[in-house]
Write an enzyme that holds these catalytic residues in place. Structure first.
Site, PDB file in Angstrom:
ATOM      1  N   GLU A  31      19.869   7.649 -33.668  1.00  0.00           N
ATOM      2  CA  GLU A  31      20.560   7.195 -32.918  1.00  0.00           C
ATOM      3  C   GLU A  31      20.654   8.008 -31.561  1.00  0.00           C
ATOM      4  OE1 GLU A  31      24.551   6.406 -35.196  1.00  0.00           O
ATOM      5  OE2 GLU A  31      25.405   5.183 -32.862  1.00  0.00           O
ATOM      6  N   ARG A 262      15.907  14.087 -47.685  1.00  0.00           N
ATOM      7  CA  ARG A 262      16.236  15.063 -46.378  1.00  0.00           C
ATOM      8  C   ARG A 262      16.940  16.098 -46.867  1.00  0.00           C
ATOM      9  NH1 ARG A 262      21.515  11.888 -44.618  1.00  0.00           N
ATOM     10  NH2 ARG A 262      21.085  14.276 -42.575  1.00  0.00           N
ATOM     11  N   LYS A 272      25.461  16.365 -38.054  1.00  0.00           N
ATOM     12  CA  LYS A 272      25.945  15.910 -37.252  1.00  0.00           C
ATOM     13  C   LYS A 272      27.410  16.476 -36.671  1.00  0.00           C
ATOM     14  CE  LYS A 272      21.756  13.699 -34.745  1.00  0.00           C
ATOM     15  NZ  LYS A 272      21.047  11.915 -34.608  1.00  0.00           N
TER      16      LYS A 272
END
Length: 549
Positions: A31, A262, A272
């Site tokens: 994204e 992850r 983020k």
RNA sequence: UGUGGUGUCGCCAAGCGGUAAGGCAACGGACUCUGACUCCGUCAUUCGAGGGUUCAAAUCCUUCCACCACAACCA
């Protein structure tokens, strides 16, 4: 070395040998709401590498289905980072999820007609109540039984902009009693009148991730959709969408989702949200601050894509939650740089040394190898004069045990040049050592003493008349703790960036270009800062086993 | 109290019924005109725990335990 097994490879190989898949197609779907970091690199690597390895294609797809969070700046940066990391433009193409909005809309209409979706007027809060809890089944929305005609009309009016944000949603009609929360009639469309970064105000209804993602995958002919493990319980919904939107998809033409753990690293924050906070509060010098775990930060610091890929492969792609030590990343970088970086001399804290028995105005030239282990990398000339600089820490008049460098009355080798002996220590009024008077073994020159004596220490040096002044930025770890806890600010390492001024560098560094990487002898690996001319950034330090005790 | 997932050396990680790979880190030692590099050596009688099956189990069965994810109209 042996790399850990990659289970995605096993899956693909089976699909190929079973004959269900002929052309592998993967994708990386970020994204555009921030910069990519080394955690993203793992997702890129696993998808890119799978396609590469099996002769397939790899797509970059911007997952831009939420108009509130996405910006053009990130779109551009993400692409640059991916091209840098993989070394090529995505072979399968670059796509935008938002380009599928029309298709997504048509499919939603189809779902309504098939009585598999309905417009729901429940408010957010009501919907939460109706959804039930982890241990209690949900209950059906009162709007669940709306007729196809009514749903069609309402959905068209949602699209037409008749309703304000939040007034209603389109929901998939699945099972409110499912033990998997994701299957309890998930919303697949919401109303949002915020302009979209690419679509402008063309749309005011936006598909949600769980609905849009499988459609995008299918439309791009993705065969293996590898994502991180938090989407594992979304897989049934992913499959539901594929099954209900497309007619009888077979494995050959349907995307399948696979999950991997992850990446977490010690001393590193991947969130983020927090990385953005660091940037916005000015605690770092932007997303590409060399201390940031972002790809642009690592790049600016001098990390290479190959070292990152090596690191990722060594850490492996399992499903187990883990925290990999940054030491492994640094090791991969050192290993590559040790083999490839040209050796250069930098004196960070210069101490003047006068060679008493060397002619005042003579300039002698010594040829030093650019790399001790690789003659193919050539040599360079180093001018030698009566006055030279050595590293202040390479001299001690009160040496700790096993100190092999320069001390009063003993000899040390000037790398690639003379053996010198310290005869006199010159101090200023405050007692600070300002100069050393030494004598050189002129006869031996840069050779081996004929009398068989062994010189234990070697130190680096620079002719005082032939060096340039510079500044270097030495970077440590941004965070002090191994595993950074919730309160990130508590773990910030205030000394993670140190500017060292008054550094003397050898002349050949004058023409150093961005992207070149050097080893400053006995110190570490450095590269010119791509943003600030004349400054060298430290990539990673050399390891030292010197322990005075 | 639900569903899904994961538990193998300080940190990653192979292993998929035949008797615990490898990497990082660490620690010894050798070598060295970078205290770097390189080299050589040490580092899990044990695989989250207990039971069971088997000639043989980290691998199969079983019961526990721990950790992670999920209750956004985020992705």
């Amino acid at each position: 070395m042996d790399y850990p097994a990659n289970f995605i490879h096993d899956i693909i190989e089976k699909d190929i040998s079973d004959g269900v898949i002929t052309k592998i197609h993967t994708r990386f779907p970020p994204e555009p709401n921030g910069y990519l970091h080394i955690g993203s690199a793992k997702a890129i690597r696993i998808n890119f590498e799978a396609a590469k390895r099996y002769g397939g294609l790899f797509n970059l797809r911007y997952d831009d289905t939420n108009p509130e969070r996405e910006e053009e700046e990130y779109v551009k940066a993400i692409r640059e980072d991916i091209v840098w990391l993989t070394g090529e433009e995505p072979a399968g193409g670059v796509f935008f999820g938002s380009d599928c909005f029309e298709k997504c809309y048509e499919f939603a209409v189809k779902l309504i007609k098939d009585e598999k979706a309905y417009v729901c007027d429940l408010t957010g809060e009501e919907m939460r109540e109706y959804r039930g809890t982890l241990t209690q089944a949900g209950k059906e929305s009162p709007y669940r039984k709306r007729s196809v005609a009514e749903n069609l009309d309402l959905f068209a009016r949602m699209k037409g902009g008749e309703f304000p944000n939040g007034a209603c949603t389109l929901r998939a009609k699945i099972d409110m009693t499912s033990p998997n929360m994701n299957m309890r009639d998930p919303a697949i469309y919401r109303i949002n009148h915020t302009p979209h970064h690419r679509q402008g105000d063309r749309w005011c209804i936006y598909p949600l991730y769980d609905y849009a993602h499988p459609i995008q995958d299918a439309l791009e002919n993705i065969t293996h959709s590898c994502c991180s493990i938090e989407f594992e319980n979304h897989r049934p919904l992913y499959d539901w969408v594929v099954d209900n939107v497309f007619d009888n998809p077979t494995r050959e033409n349907r995307p399948c989702q696979f999950e991997f753990a992850r990446l977490n690293m010690t001393h590193t924050v991947m969130s983020k949200r927090y990385l953005r906070e660091l940037v916005e509060t000015g605690l770092v010098d932007g997303w590409d601050d060399p201390r940031m775990p972002t790809l642009s930060g690592l790049r600016r610091r001098g990390y290479t894509p190959s070292a990152i890929a090596d690191f990722l492969d060594r850490a492996g792609y399992s499903k187990a939650q883990s925290v990999v030590a940054v030491d492994m990343l640094e090791h991969c970088m050192r290993e590559e740089l040790n083999a490839s970086a040209l050796r250069k001399v930098a004196v960070t804290e210069p101490l003047l040394v006068t060679i008493a028995n060397f002619p005042d105005d003579k300039t002698e030239t010594f040829s030093l190898p650019n790399h001790p282990g690789d003659p193919a990398l050539g040599k360079r000339d180093m001018p030698f004069t009566k006055q030279i600089y050595i590293e202040r820490s390479d001299f001690s008049d009160n040496p700790p045990p096993k100190f092999h460098r320069l001390k009063p009355g003993t000899e040390v080798r000037l790398m690639g040049a003379y053996i010198i002996k310290c005869d006199e220590v010159v101090r200023d009024v405050s007692g600070e050592i300002v100069e050393l008077i030494c004598t050189a073994d002129i006869e031996t020159g840069n050779g081996v003493p004929t009398d068989g004596r062994k010189i234990k220490g070697t130190i680096h040096w620079l002719s005082a008349a032939h060096c340039i002044d510079a500044e270097i930025m030495q970077y440590g770890r941004l965070f002090t703790e191994e595993e950074v806890g919730e309160n990130y600010a508590d773990f910030l390492n205030k000394d993670s960036a140190k500017k060292i001024t008054g550094v003397k560098l050898e002349k050949s560094l004058e023409s150093a270009k961005a992207g070149e990487r050097f080893q400053f002898v006995r110190m570490g690996y450095f590269t010119p800062d791509t943003k600030n001319g004349g400054i060298f950034n430290s990539i990673v330090d050399l390891k030292s086993s010197y322990r005075p005790s």
